[in-house]
Design a protein around this motif. Structure first.
Motif, short mmCIF file in Angstrom:
data_model
loop_
_atom_site.label_atom_id
_atom_site.label_comp_id
_atom_site.label_asym_id
_atom_site.label_seq_id
_atom_site.Cartn_x
_atom_site.Cartn_y
_atom_site.Cartn_z
N LYS A 1 0.66 -1.47 0.07
CA LYS A 1 -0.06 0.01 -0.10
C LYS A 1 0.89 1.31 -0.02
N VAL A 2 0.55 2.12 -0.90
CA VAL A 2 1.53 3.26 -1.28
C VAL A 2 0.58 4.48 -1.22
N ALA A 3 0.70 5.61 -0.22
CA ALA A 3 0.02 6.85 -0.40
C ALA A 3 0.87 7.91 -1.06
N GLY B 1 0.48 6.13 -11.06
CA GLY B 1 0.07 5.15 -11.97
C GLY B 1 1.18 4.14 -12.27
N ARG B 2 2.49 4.25 -11.96
CA ARG B 2 3.28 3.41 -12.07
C ARG B 2 3.31 2.38 -10.99
N MET B 3 2.99 2.93 -9.69
CA MET B 3 3.22 2.04 -8.54
C MET B 3 1.83 1.00 -8.82
N CYS C 1 0.58 -2.39 -6.89
CA CYS C 1 0.35 -1.93 -5.33
C CYS C 1 -0.98 -1.15 -5.52
N ASP C 2 -1.65 -1.01 -4.29
CA ASP C 2 -2.94 -0.23 -4.04
C ASP C 2 -2.36 1.08 -3.64
N PHE D 1 -5.61 4.18 6.08
CA PHE D 1 -5.23 3.54 4.78
C PHE D 1 -3.97 2.52 5.32
N GLN D 2 -3.44 3.15 6.49
CA GLN D 2 -2.02 2.41 6.77
C GLN D 2 -1.13 2.04 5.65
N PRO D 3 -0.41 2.76 4.99
CA PRO D 3 0.48 2.69 3.92
C PRO D 3 1.63 2.17 4.48
N ASP D 4 2.40 1.10 3.43
CA ASP D 4 3.80 0.90 3.64
C ASP D 4 4.62 1.92 3.46
#
Ligand code: NAG
Ligand code: NAG
Ligand code: NAG
Length: 488
Positions: free
Chosen positions: A67-69, A159-161, A166-167, A245-248
């Motif tokens: 998960k990426v924000a 877009g790339r992620m 990734c979400d 969201f708790q992103p990585d």
């Protein structure tokens, strides 16, 4: 060639004089020319297959999508040939290339464009004059061969992620039709607007000419006159969703839209302090990456060095942005223009210096995060520093992926075609400009060189530089995102 071999060769050439050196050159030419192209192609193919192997050694875990924000901003890019556009609006090549912090009229546009066009340096400037900006956009609409695309650092990285598995939570302000073209793996946090900001991307190939100027490499000059992006419009909505969201990984970019923007007194400071608190609130399990950009506003840069850079574990930047940041950290001025094609040794020395300076500051102040990852993208190569024992993994594969993404992006194709590629990096490189430094050969079958120093690993990968340029703009974002995706 090892330095002492070079020296030996040098002194023997001097001894035997010009006749011998001429002979050496002739022999070398005769020896190489018959199979020049065949040999080179085979070499490129070997480098390509080795890079592909390195890239595919590890993959993104598609079952547990990372998960990426990513914030902030977004725009619509209109992409045109820069010289064609200037010709169309009848702007004559200026006799005086000149740097301007922002653009107020057509004459300044001509001077600023000429300043960056000849060396082929990436640049991005705010156009203060709305009439001029509308005229440029109108003329671009009428240019044959223009293209529109989703732009802005955050959406391109998003877009790339998403593409890589990734979400993504994306902080940006978009129009509704724009939302429709984003991947299903991207959730937008932000407001809808009727008129998104437009960025005008003036691309040029290597060797393009404008009056007396010839570009030394393909690149772009970007102008914008944003109304939404400088205010980080989406920050509050983004912040609200971030907790759940708790992103990585949290990625912050797009702040260059604030550069030289005519904010009201105190407005920018309050936006940045809000951003600082958002970044500080990221949990220890979330890594934080800041993507640098083309900044020239010294006050803004000072604020970023105070409130944003120290809060990131990871930084991404290009060969212009690295010396700029370093110069400021050393108490000097902004460097507006640096060598667009620097040597590996130069870049690595600058990276070591940046890494040390920022970590010293972190140790002294005891606040923020230690810098544990630094990725620099240049035309000829990708370089990364990653601290030992940190969460960042797969540095070798990530460097290979960043390198392949550079070619894919610029050529506009997922397949890498070696007939549209060349290596600019030399057959070997020195790891530092310090005298007596080790030289590392560029091995075709192991093109990514990694080694350890002090408390970190360095990896360097050559880029198969695309020779049939589709687009340079957005390259840094695609490359940085591709590098990150294998490391989280
Ligand atoms: C803004 O641009 C327009 C169109 O190029 C020009 O006529 C005008 O003089 C410019 N304004 C300023 C303040 O320079
Ligand atoms: C950059 O990455 C995006 C994914 O966001 C992709 O759609 C786009 O085609 C890439 N740009 C280029 C020019 O390859
Ligand atoms: C830095 O910029 C200021 C103002 O633009 C100038 O007066 C000064 O000479 C510059 N200093 C250096 C070290 O270049």
């Amino acid at each position: 060639m090892a330095p002492d071999t070079e020296r030996r060769l040098g002194s023997s050439l001097m001894k035997y004089g010009t006749v011998t050196s001429l002979l050496v050159v002739l022999v070398a030419y005769w020896y190489r020319s018959p199979q020049d192209s065949g040999g080179l192609d085979a070499r490129l193919d070997a480098v390509l297959s080795s890079l592909l192997r390195a890239e595919s050694k590890v993959g993104v875990n598609s079952a547990s999508r990372p998960k990426v924000a990513i914030g902030f901003g977004g725009c619509v890019d209109i992409i045109v040939d820069g010289v064609e556009l200037l010709n169309k609006i009848g702007l004559q090549p200026t006799a005086t290339p000149l740097h301007h912090d922002y653009i107020q009229n057509a004459e300044q546009l001509a001077e600023s464009f000429a300043y960056f066009f000849a060396p082929g340096a990436a640049s991005e400037r705010f156009v203060m004059n709305e009439t001029l900006f509308s005229q440029l956009v109108e003329a671009s609409r009428e240019l044959p061969g223009n293209r529109w695309s989703v732009g802005g650092n955050a959406p391109v990285m998003a877009g790339r992620m998403a593409l890589e598995g990734c979400d993504v939570l994306l902080g940006g302000t978009f129009s509704t039709d724009f939302n429709d073209v984003l991947s299903e793996h991207i959730t937008v946090a932000g407001n809808d607007v009727d008129e998104p900001d437009i960025h005008l991307i003036m691309e040029y190939p290597s060797g393009a000419t404008w009056g007396p100027y010839t570009s030394r490499r393909a690149n772009r000059y970007i102008v914008h006159s944003d109304e939404h992006n400088p205010y980080l419009d989406s920050m509050e909505a983004f912040e609200r969703q971030l907790l759940d969201f708790q992103p990585d990984l949290l990625v912050v970019g797009g702040l260059q839209m604030m550069d030289n923007f005519p904010f009201k007194e105190g407005e920018r400071q309050s936006l940045l302090s809000h951003l600082s608190s958002l970044m500080s609130s990221a949990s220890a399990e979330t890594s934080v990456h800041f993507e640098m950009a083309s900044f020239v506003d010294e006050e803004l840069l000072a604020e970023l060095l105070e409130g944003v850079v120290p809060l990131a574990d990871s930084l991404g930047m290009n060969e212009q942005e690295l010396p700029n940041l370093l110069s400021l950290l050393r108490g000097s001025n902004v460097t507006v223009l640096s060598d667009p094609n620097p040597r590996v040794a130069t870049v690595l020395d600058q990276m070591r210096a940046l890494y040390s300076l920022l970590n010293e500051q972190h140790t002294e102040s005891g606040r923020g995060r230690a810098l544990t990852r630094l990725h620099v993208h240049t035309l000829a190569f990708q370089a990364m520093i990653v601290r030992d024992g940190t969460r960042w993994k797969n540095t070798m594969s990530a460097t290979a992926k960043a390198s392949l993404t550079a070619h894919r992006h610029v050529c506009g194709s997922a397949e890498v075609d070696t007939s549209k590629a060349r290596l600019i990096m030399d057959d070997s490189f020195s790891v530092s400009r310090r005298e007596g430094s080790e030289r590392i050969p560029l091995e075709e079958t192991r093109p990514v060189s990694c080694w350890r120093e002090r408390d970190y690993q360095i990896c360097v990968a050559p880029v198969l530089v695309c020779t049939e340029v589709f687009q340079t703009a957005g390259g840094g974002d695609n490359i940085s995102a591709a590098g990150l995706v294998l490391q989280i």
